[in-house]
Design a protein around this motif. Structure first.
Motif, PDB file in Angstrom:
ATOM      1  N   UNK A  37     -14.024  26.812  59.930  1.00 11.45           N
ATOM      2  CA  UNK A  37     -15.179  27.152  59.101  1.00 11.45           C
ATOM      3  C   UNK A  37     -15.099  26.368  57.793  1.00 11.45           C
ATOM      4  N   UNK A  38     -16.179  26.401  57.037  1.00  7.49           N
ATOM      5  CA  UNK A  38     -16.151  25.779  55.708  1.00  7.49           C
ATOM      6  C   UNK A  38     -15.149  26.498  54.810  1.00  7.49           C
ATOM      7  N   UNK A  39     -14.974  27.787  55.002  1.00  9.11           N
ATOM      8  CA  UNK A  39     -13.996  28.525  54.200  1.00  9.11           C
ATOM      9  C   UNK A  39     -12.589  27.989  54.450  1.00  9.11           C
ATOM     10  N   UNK A  40     -12.239  27.800  55.721  1.00  6.82           N
ATOM     11  CA  UNK A  40     -10.915  27.280  56.060  1.00  6.82           C
ATOM     12  C   UNK A  40     -10.785  25.830  55.580  1.00  6.82           C
ATOM     13  N   UNK A  41     -11.843  25.045  55.727  1.00  5.63           N
ATOM     14  CA  UNK A  41     -11.820  23.665  55.245  1.00  5.63           C
ATOM     15  C   UNK A  41     -11.611  23.634  53.726  1.00  5.63           C
ATOM     16  N   UNK A  42     -12.239  24.569  53.010  1.00  7.77           N
ATOM     17  CA  UNK A  42     -12.052  24.662  51.565  1.00  7.77           C
ATOM     18  C   UNK A  42     -10.613  24.968  51.203  1.00  7.77           C
ATOM     19  N   UNK A  43      -9.966  25.847  51.974  1.00 10.41           N
ATOM     20  CA  UNK A  43      -8.552  26.154  51.743  1.00 10.41           C
ATOM     21  C   UNK A  43      -7.691  24.918  51.982  1.00 10.41           C
ATOM     22  N   UNK A  44      -7.979  24.192  53.058  1.00 11.80           N
ATOM     23  CA  UNK A  44      -7.218  22.978  53.367  1.00 11.80           C
ATOM     24  C   UNK A  44      -7.374  21.967  52.234  1.00 11.80           C
ATOM     25  N   UNK A  45      -8.611  21.723  51.804  1.00 13.94           N
ATOM     26  CA  UNK A  45      -8.851  20.767  50.720  1.00 13.94           C
ATOM     27  C   UNK A  45      -8.178  21.212  49.429  1.00 13.94           C
ATOM     28  N   UNK A  46      -8.228  22.495  49.147  1.00 10.65           N
ATOM     29  CA  UNK A  46      -7.574  23.024  47.947  1.00 10.65           C
ATOM     30  C   UNK A  46      -6.070  22.746  48.008  1.00 10.65           C
ATOM     31  N   UNK A  47      -5.450  22.997  49.157  1.00 13.09           N
ATOM     32  CA  UNK A  47      -4.010  22.793  49.294  1.00 13.09           C
ATOM     33  C   UNK A  47      -3.635  21.312  49.211  1.00 13.09           C
ATOM     34  N   UNK A  48      -4.417  20.454  49.848  1.00 12.04           N
ATOM     35  CA  UNK A  48      -4.147  19.013  49.785  1.00 12.04           C
ATOM     36  C   UNK A  48      -4.282  18.522  48.351  1.00 12.04           C
ATOM     37  N   UNK A  49      -5.327  18.965  47.673  1.00 14.16           N
ATOM     38  CA  UNK A  49      -5.542  18.582  46.280  1.00 14.16           C
ATOM     39  C   UNK A  49      -4.380  19.058  45.407  1.00 14.16           C
ATOM     40  N   UNK A  50      -3.914  20.276  45.640  1.00 13.47           N
ATOM     41  CA  UNK A  50      -2.805  20.821  44.847  1.00 13.47           C
ATOM     42  C   UNK A  50      -1.529  20.009  45.046  1.00 13.47           C
ATOM     43  N   UNK A  52      -1.306  16.775  45.790  1.00 13.38           N
ATOM     44  CA  UNK A  52      -1.442  15.509  45.072  1.00 13.38           C
ATOM     45  C   UNK A  52      -1.390  15.704  43.562  1.00 13.38           C
ATOM     46  N   UNK A  53      -1.912  16.823  43.060  1.00 10.07           N
ATOM     47  CA  UNK A  53      -1.803  17.096  41.624  1.00 10.07           C
ATOM     48  C   UNK A  53      -0.336  17.287  41.231  1.00 10.07           C
ATOM     49  N   UNK A  54       0.421  17.979  42.076  1.00 10.62           N
ATOM     50  CA  UNK A  54       1.841  18.193  41.805  1.00 10.62           C
ATOM     51  C   UNK A  54       2.589  16.861  41.805  1.00 10.62           C
ATOM     52  N   UNK A  55       2.335  16.022  42.808  1.00 12.50           N
ATOM     53  CA  UNK A  55       2.987  14.713  42.858  1.00 12.50           C
ATOM     54  C   UNK A  55       2.628  13.863  41.640  1.00 12.50           C
TER      55      UNK A  55
END
Length: 84
Positions: A37-50, A52-55
């Motif tokens: 779902x878009x909700x799950x996709x949003x979670x995935x994008x949030x985690x990927x973004x986080x 890269x922000x940490x790196x």
């Protein structure tokens, strides 16, 4: 029975465009048995973004540490040259 998304998930989904969510579903759907779902996709994008922000934060911290080490070495060289 499917749970409704938490307020945090709904905020995460609103952080991304429909195109970004659709692309995420397209990329990650082959890895999941159930439809994404878009909700799950949003979670995935949030985690990927986080991640890269940490790196990025780690890299900036390392760059500053290296610059500080080089600066300290330069100051020692100047001090030693003056003492000679």
């Amino acid at each position: 029975m499917a749970r409704s998304p938490s307020p945090r998930v709904r905020r995460t989904v609103r952080s991304f465009t429909t195109e970004q969510l659709d692309r995420c579903v397209e990329i990650y759907q082959p890895l999941y048995d159930e439809p994404l779902s878009h909700e799950k996709a949003g979670e995935i994008l949030h985690n990927v973004t986080a991640v890269y922000q940490l790196l990025s934060t780690w890299a900036r911290t390392e760059d500053r540490s290296e610059a500080a080490r080089r600066g300290a070495a330069s100051r020692r060289e100047v001090r030693d040259a003056r003492a000679s």
